[in-house]
Design a protein around this motif. Structure first.
Motif, short mmCIF file in Angstrom:
data_model
loop_
_atom_site.label_atom_id
_atom_site.label_comp_id
_atom_site.label_asym_id
_atom_site.label_seq_id
_atom_site.Cartn_x
_atom_site.Cartn_y
_atom_site.Cartn_z
N GLY A 55 0.80 -1.22 0.00
CA GLY A 55 0.00 0.00 0.00
C GLY A 55 0.83 1.27 0.00
O GLY A 55 0.36 2.34 -0.42
N LYS A 56 2.08 1.16 0.47
CA LYS A 56 2.96 2.33 0.50
C LYS A 56 3.70 2.53 -0.82
O LYS A 56 4.43 3.52 -0.96
N VAL A 233 7.71 13.78 -0.07
CA VAL A 233 7.85 13.17 1.26
C VAL A 233 6.97 13.90 2.27
O VAL A 233 6.33 13.27 3.12
N SER A 234 6.92 15.22 2.18
CA SER A 234 6.08 15.99 3.11
C SER A 234 4.60 15.75 2.86
O SER A 234 3.78 15.95 3.77
N TYR A 238 6.04 9.18 3.20
CA TYR A 238 6.74 7.95 2.86
C TYR A 238 8.16 8.31 2.42
O TYR A 238 8.44 8.51 1.24
N LEU A 239 9.06 8.40 3.38
CA LEU A 239 10.43 8.81 3.09
C LEU A 239 11.18 7.78 2.25
O LEU A 239 11.72 8.09 1.20
N VAL A 240 11.19 6.53 2.73
CA VAL A 240 11.95 5.48 2.05
C VAL A 240 11.42 5.25 0.64
O VAL A 240 12.18 5.21 -0.34
N SER A 247 15.50 7.56 -6.76
CA SER A 247 16.81 6.97 -7.05
C SER A 247 16.75 6.07 -8.28
O SER A 247 17.67 6.07 -9.11
N VAL A 248 15.67 5.31 -8.41
CA VAL A 248 15.53 4.42 -9.57
C VAL A 248 15.48 5.24 -10.86
O VAL A 248 16.07 4.85 -11.88
N ILE A 249 14.81 6.38 -10.82
CA ILE A 249 14.74 7.24 -12.02
C ILE A 249 16.13 7.75 -12.38
O ILE A 249 16.54 7.70 -13.55
N TYR A 250 16.88 8.22 -11.39
CA TYR A 250 18.25 8.70 -11.64
C TYR A 250 19.13 7.56 -12.19
O TYR A 250 19.89 7.75 -13.14
N ILE A 251 19.02 6.40 -11.57
CA ILE A 251 19.85 5.26 -12.00
C ILE A 251 19.52 4.88 -13.44
O ILE A 251 20.42 4.58 -14.24
#
Length: 275
Positions: A55-56, A233-234, A238-240, A247-251
């Motif tokens: 769900g997250k 995030v704000s 959901y920080l993680v 990060s996946v987009i950058y990678i």
């Protein structure tokens, strides 16, 4: 070309013997196992804290969330593209200036290159954000990010171009002089085209560096991908999950650029060896 590359490699690095190769293999395997172990522990910890709850994660498939991150991605690509369009030609001019026989020009360009190669880009960004407004100089937030990217990247790119120019065989200069070309025409029509082809894979890798530098847009509150992720995030709390998605987009983008650079490098080597 291949012979020069092999010679440079032998000068910079001692070729490992059988024991050295076995040691490298063992250390590589141990490193991979340690990394996999750390990832497994991290996933276990996330699972215990409920961070792997589906769900997250499915919320990031919502159209409004995708559009929000897409806006940040477009800001990142726009800043990276604008910086590259200006920094790469400027880097070429700086390389030519450093190679100039006019001593004051060469010295001034060398100072520019060494200064901006040695200073963290974050300090340049803060100069545009905090220092210049104190003297009445205000620029839009987009340029608060892009101008520092141009300054720093032009310095590093200048050294890439200079290395490419120096890598062109000296016989090319002599051949150009033999057919009556001036040193200026020789550089413009003979040396530079070959140098640009040599450094093209490195220029694409420089795009990777520029892309990562664009993450400093959060300092000036420019809507690039990192800043949008921070804002999300704000919203989601959901920080993680948010930073994993970012990060996946950058990678993915960096992987694509790196593959293009490797493909170009392989093509250059094949052409140089007649393959």
């Amino acid at each position: 070309m291949s012979a020069r590359t092999n010679t440079a490699t032998q000068v910079l690095f001692d070729a490992p013997g059988p024991k050295g190769r076995r040691r490298i293999l063992v250390l590589s395997i141990l490193s991979v196992l340690v990394i996999l172990g750390v990832i497994a522990l991290g996933l276990r910890q996330f699972a215990m804290n409920g961070e792997l709850d589906p769900g997250k994660w499915v919320v990031y498939l919502r159209a409004d969330y995708l559009a929000f991150l897409g806006k940040g991605l477009m800001g990142t690509l726009k800043a990276t593209a604008m910086a590259a369009v200006v920094a790469f030609p400027l880097g070429l001019l700086l390389a030519l200036g450093r190679l100039s026989r006019i001593t004051p020009l060469s010295a001034a360009v060398a100072c520019w290159i060494e200064f901006f190669r040695g200073i963290p880009m974050l300090l340049v960004v803060y100069a545009f954000l905090l220092a210049l407004p104190a003297y009445g100089v205000n620029v839009p937030r987009f340029w608060m990010l892009v101008i520092p990217m141009i300054m720093v990247s032009s310095a590093t790119t200048a050294e890439v171009f200079r290395a490419g120019i120096n890598a062109v065989d000296k016989g090319q200069h002599e051949a150009a002089a033999a057919i009556g070309l001036t040193p200026r025409d020789s550089m413009l029509h003979v040396v530079l085209p070959q140098a640009v082809r040599l450094v093209l894979p490195s220029l694409i890798l420089a795009l990777v560096s520029l892309l990562k530098d664009s993450t400093l847009g959060y300092v000036v509150s420019f809507n690039e991908l990192q800043f949008q992720g921070k804002t999300m995030v704000s919203i989601t709390r959901y920080l993680v999950q948010t930073y994993v998605v970012v990060s996946v987009i950058y990678i993915a983008i960096n992987f694509l650029l790196t593959r293009i650079a490797l493909a170009l490098d392989a093509r250059m080597k094949a052409r140089a060896t007649g393959g």
